[in-house]
Design an enzyme around this catalytic site. Structure first.
Site, PDB file in Angstrom:
ATOM      1  N   HIS A   1      15.963   8.068  23.486  1.00 18.08           N
ATOM      2  CA  HIS A   1      17.001   7.805  22.723  1.00 18.08           C
ATOM      3  C   HIS A   1      16.479   6.780  21.429  1.00 18.08           C
ATOM      4  CE1 HIS A   1      19.888  10.035  24.737  1.00 18.08           C
ATOM      5  NE2 HIS A   1      19.804   9.218  26.082  1.00 18.08           N
TER       6      HIS A   1
ATOM      7  N   CYS B   1      16.452  10.211  18.271  1.00 20.55           N
ATOM      8  CA  CYS B   1      17.349  10.078  17.115  1.00 20.55           C
ATOM      9  C   CYS B   1      17.101   8.826  16.294  1.00 20.55           C
ATOM     10  CB  CYS B   1      18.833  10.097  17.520  1.00 20.55           C
ATOM     11  SG  CYS B   1      19.436  11.554  18.001  1.00 20.55           S
TER      12      CYS B   1
END
Length: 227
Positions: free
Chosen positions: A47, A115
């Site tokens: 992430h 991301c």
């Protein structure tokens, strides 16, 4: 498959991939393993999140971060204010140290499948990060008043000296203001889209391939699995 010796591989997965362990690997373990002229590959699949910039080196006021296993998603004053995230400048500083050891005849190839915190979604797929900024409500309210710039990174001349540092090539799964998504194979297995594309293209690559050619192949693959 590409000729790397297992004794030279270091993997941190799931609960092993804490902030402390990741930084120890980058700041202490890898510098002991690499030598002048080596080819080093660093891959992060996980992430990503943006957080409040503390040292003023970002024009948009936000640092891009990778999210270790022990970093919670939401800002909580006095409890979780981004101290468990790993900021872009921390990665950069670790890479400069490693690139000095590798020297100008070495090479560092970094791929980041995460991301950088986007502002929207594209279809019903799993994002590898969050649009939540790791910052106080006061900071976020003030930040919304700022004019966002397309290029939000200030240059660091010390990190680009070709006489002392190994070249750095980096592939990112998204821009700093975008989400990055997982993909599914025909068999229903989920992977990070950049991880899958890089692995597929490298596995199919001929013995000699340039980074430009590899990037073009990865970009083509990404356009079909993560539009």
């Amino acid at each position: 498959n590409l000729g790397f010796d297992e004794k030279n591989m270091l993997t941190l997965a799931d609960e092993q991939a804490t902030r402390g362990n990741i930084l120890k690997a980058l700041q202490q373990d890898l510098p002991k393993i690499v030598s002048k002229g080596d080819f080093l590959v660093v891959h992060f699949s996980g992430h990503g999140q943006q957080c409040a910039d503390k040292n003023g080196d970002e024009l948009d006021g936000l640092d891009e971060c990778i999210v270790p296993y022990d970093s919670a998603k939401k800002f909580e004053a006095g409890v979780n204010e981004g101290q468990f995230l790993i900021r872009d400048e921390e990665l950069g500083a670790a890479f400069v140290k490693i690139r000095k050891i590798l020297g100008p005849t070495g090479q560092l190839f970094f791929t980041e499948d995460a991301c950088h915190s986007g502002t929207g979604t594209r279809g019903n797929v799993v994002a590898r990060g969050t649009t939540s900024v790791m910052a106080s409500p006061e900071f976020e309210a003030e930040h919304k008043k700022m004019l966002l710039k397309e290029n939000n990174s200030l240059s660091d001349e010390a990190a680009t000296d070709p006489k002392t540092l190994a070249p750095l090539v980096a592939f990112f799964g998204s821009a700093q203001n975008q989400l990055n998504y997982e993909m599914k194979t025909a068999g229903g297995e989920s992977y990070g889209s950049l991880s899958f594309a890089v692995a597929k293209c490298l596995s199919n690559a001929k013995e000699q391939i340039s980074f430009r050619n590899l990037f073009d192949q990865v970009r083509t693959e990404m356009s079909t699995i993560a539009k």
